[in-house]
Design a protein around this motif. Structure first.
Motif, PDB file in Angstrom:
ATOM      1  N   LEU A  11       0.789  -1.162  -0.060  1.00 41.83           N
ATOM      2  CA  LEU A  11      -0.219  -0.023  -0.102  1.00 41.83           C
ATOM      3  C   LEU A  11       0.885   1.242   0.161  1.00 41.83           C
ATOM      4  N   MET A  12       1.869   1.244   0.686  1.00 40.33           N
ATOM      5  CA  MET A  12       2.832   2.423   0.906  1.00 40.33           C
ATOM      6  C   MET A  12       3.679   2.751  -0.462  1.00 40.33           C
ATOM      7  N   TYR A  13       3.714   1.428  -1.076  1.00 36.33           N
ATOM      8  CA  TYR A  13       4.505   1.802  -2.294  1.00 36.33           C
ATOM      9  C   TYR A  13       3.837   2.326  -3.497  1.00 36.33           C
ATOM     10  N   ASP A  14       2.327   2.112  -3.273  1.00 35.71           N
ATOM     11  CA  ASP A  14       1.526   2.872  -4.168  1.00 35.71           C
ATOM     12  C   ASP A  14       1.547   4.400  -4.250  1.00 35.71           C
ATOM     13  N   ASN A  15       1.840   4.772  -2.975  1.00 38.90           N
ATOM     14  CA  ASN A  15       1.850   6.289  -2.523  1.00 38.90           C
ATOM     15  C   ASN A  15       0.639   7.033  -2.840  1.00 38.90           C
ATOM     16  N   MET A  16      -0.691   6.174  -2.441  1.00 41.65           N
ATOM     17  CA  MET A  16      -1.820   6.853  -2.782  1.00 41.65           C
ATOM     18  C   MET A  16      -2.578   7.498  -1.413  1.00 41.65           C
ATOM     19  N   THR A  17      -1.749   7.186  -0.379  1.00 39.27           N
ATOM     20  CA  THR A  17      -2.541   7.318   0.830  1.00 39.27           C
ATOM     21  C   THR A  17      -1.744   8.686   1.496  1.00 39.27           C
ATOM     22  N   PRO A  18      -2.546   9.750   1.990  1.00 38.75           N
ATOM     23  CA  PRO A  18      -2.104  10.879   2.655  1.00 38.75           C
ATOM     24  C   PRO A  18      -1.156  10.428   3.775  1.00 38.75           C
ATOM     25  N   VAL A  19       0.244  11.351   3.848  1.00 41.29           N
ATOM     26  CA  VAL A  19       1.120  11.073   5.072  1.00 41.29           C
ATOM     27  C   VAL A  19       0.260  11.085   6.394  1.00 41.29           C
ATOM     28  N   GLU A  20      -0.611  11.837   6.602  1.00 38.25           N
ATOM     29  CA  GLU A  20      -1.307  12.103   7.894  1.00 38.25           C
ATOM     30  C   GLU A  20      -1.988  10.948   8.058  1.00 38.25           C
ATOM     31  N   VAL A  21      -2.560  10.270   7.262  1.00 36.59           N
ATOM     32  CA  VAL A  21      -3.152   8.737   7.548  1.00 36.59           C
ATOM     33  C   VAL A  21      -2.078   7.817   7.869  1.00 36.59           C
ATOM     34  N   ARG A  25       9.856  13.179   3.911  1.00 34.58           N
ATOM     35  CA  ARG A  25       9.614  13.990   2.506  1.00 34.58           C
ATOM     36  C   ARG A  25       8.560  14.976   2.625  1.00 34.58           C
ATOM     37  N   GLU A  26       7.706  14.745   3.545  1.00 32.60           N
ATOM     38  CA  GLU A  26       6.400  15.692   3.517  1.00 32.60           C
ATOM     39  C   GLU A  26       7.001  16.878   4.676  1.00 32.60           C
ATOM     40  N   ASN A  27       7.754  16.595   5.445  1.00 30.67           N
ATOM     41  CA  ASN A  27       8.067  17.556   6.555  1.00 30.67           C
ATOM     42  C   ASN A  27       9.536  17.028   7.208  1.00 30.67           C
ATOM     43  N   PRO A  28      10.767  17.532   6.480  1.00 28.74           N
ATOM     44  CA  PRO A  28      11.868  17.166   6.941  1.00 28.74           C
ATOM     45  C   PRO A  28      12.058  17.363   8.333  1.00 28.74           C
TER      46      PRO A  28
END
Length: 274
Positions: A101-111, A145-148
């Motif tokens: 699921l994480m490889y698909d990179n379709m889910t927001p980081v907050e989730v 990547r979203e927030n270093p």
């Protein structure tokens, strides 16, 4: 609700394609013993069946990523239910599902931040350190990547660094640690903290034999535990029984699996064990 009746009911719900996926999810989850007034002792076993059935349904039908969030939440619930049951064999496959699921990179980081720490907590109770490493890597990289500068990720990033040092060599890890990620994760720690991790990467209070961080160990561990439980099932519990168990464990590992293992007492000679 008896297990056989529950199975028949859940099977009927998930296979009823006249209803939408969301309708079937809601209907099946409502059957969880946790939502019923007459809870019994089989709560976790029944929840495992319900959650597993819904995961299978989503994997079969939700191929457009429309329910990735729900699928991730179900993986978390499944991992926690298995943890409650002390049944850890399925954990590796659950971790593989999370990584996909994480490889698909379709889910927001907050989730991820709401679910992955819980999943890692349950997975960390198992022997599958390589699977834990992969989930941690995908999670830490996504957050950075979203927030270093996200300090909340630091405890799990620290565990990731330790596992990277403890686990046997693996080409997958070498390839994934690019310059960008190395820089991002290094920024979370002072030079002194990084040095201390490198000097003392152990996880938990005790040192473990390095063999416990190999793929082979993960492959045989639960079969070994089953054999030890059978041998000591009728043995009264008493002080220093652990030394007898470790002695037998060492013999089985050497004779059956060709593994030279050192017990916790051998690895931690200054620690007193009862």
């Amino acid at each position: 609700m008896k297990q056989s009746k529950l199975k028949k009911t859940v099977d009927g719900i998930v296979n009823d394609t006249s209803k939408s996926i969301d309708e079937r999810l809601e209907e099946a989850l409502a059957l969880s013993p946790r939502n019923l007034p007459d809870n019994d002792d089989d709560v976790d076993e029944k929840d495992v069946f319900i959650y597993s059935s819904l995961v299978d349904m989503l994997q079969r039908e939700a191929y457009d990523h429309s329910h990735d969030l729900t699928l991730l939440q179900l993986y978390v619930l499944l991992a926690e239910a298995y943890d409650e049951l002390n049944d850890y064999r399925p954990m590796e496959e659950l971790a593989n599902g999370v990584v996909r699921l994480m490889y698909d990179n379709m889910t927001p980081v907050e989730v991820y931040k709401e679910t992955i720490p819980r999943f890692c907590s349950a997975l960390g109770e198992s022997v599958y350190n390589h699977a834990l490493y992969k989930v941690l890597f995908m999670y830490v990289r996504s957050v950075l990547r979203e927030n270093p500068d996200d300090e909340s990720i630091k405890p799990l990033a620290k565990k990731l660094l330790k596992l990277n040092l403890l686990l046997e060599a693996d080409p997958w890890r070498t390839e994934e640690w690019d310059k960008e990620f190395v820089t991002a994760i290094s920024r979370l720690f002072t030079k002194e903290e990084l040095t201390q991790i490198m000097i003392n990467p152990k996880i938990g209070g005790l040192k473990k034999d390095p063999v416990e961080y190999t793929h082979k160990w993960e492959e045989i561990y639960y079969d070994l535990e089953d054999e030890l439980n059978d041998r000591f099932e009728s043995v009264p519990r008493h002080r220093e029984l652990c030394f007898r168990i470790w002695s037998v464990k060492r013999e089985i590992l050497e004779e059956k699996y060709g593994i030279d293992w050192h017990s916790p007492s051998q690895m931690n000679p200054r620690v007193r064990f009862d």
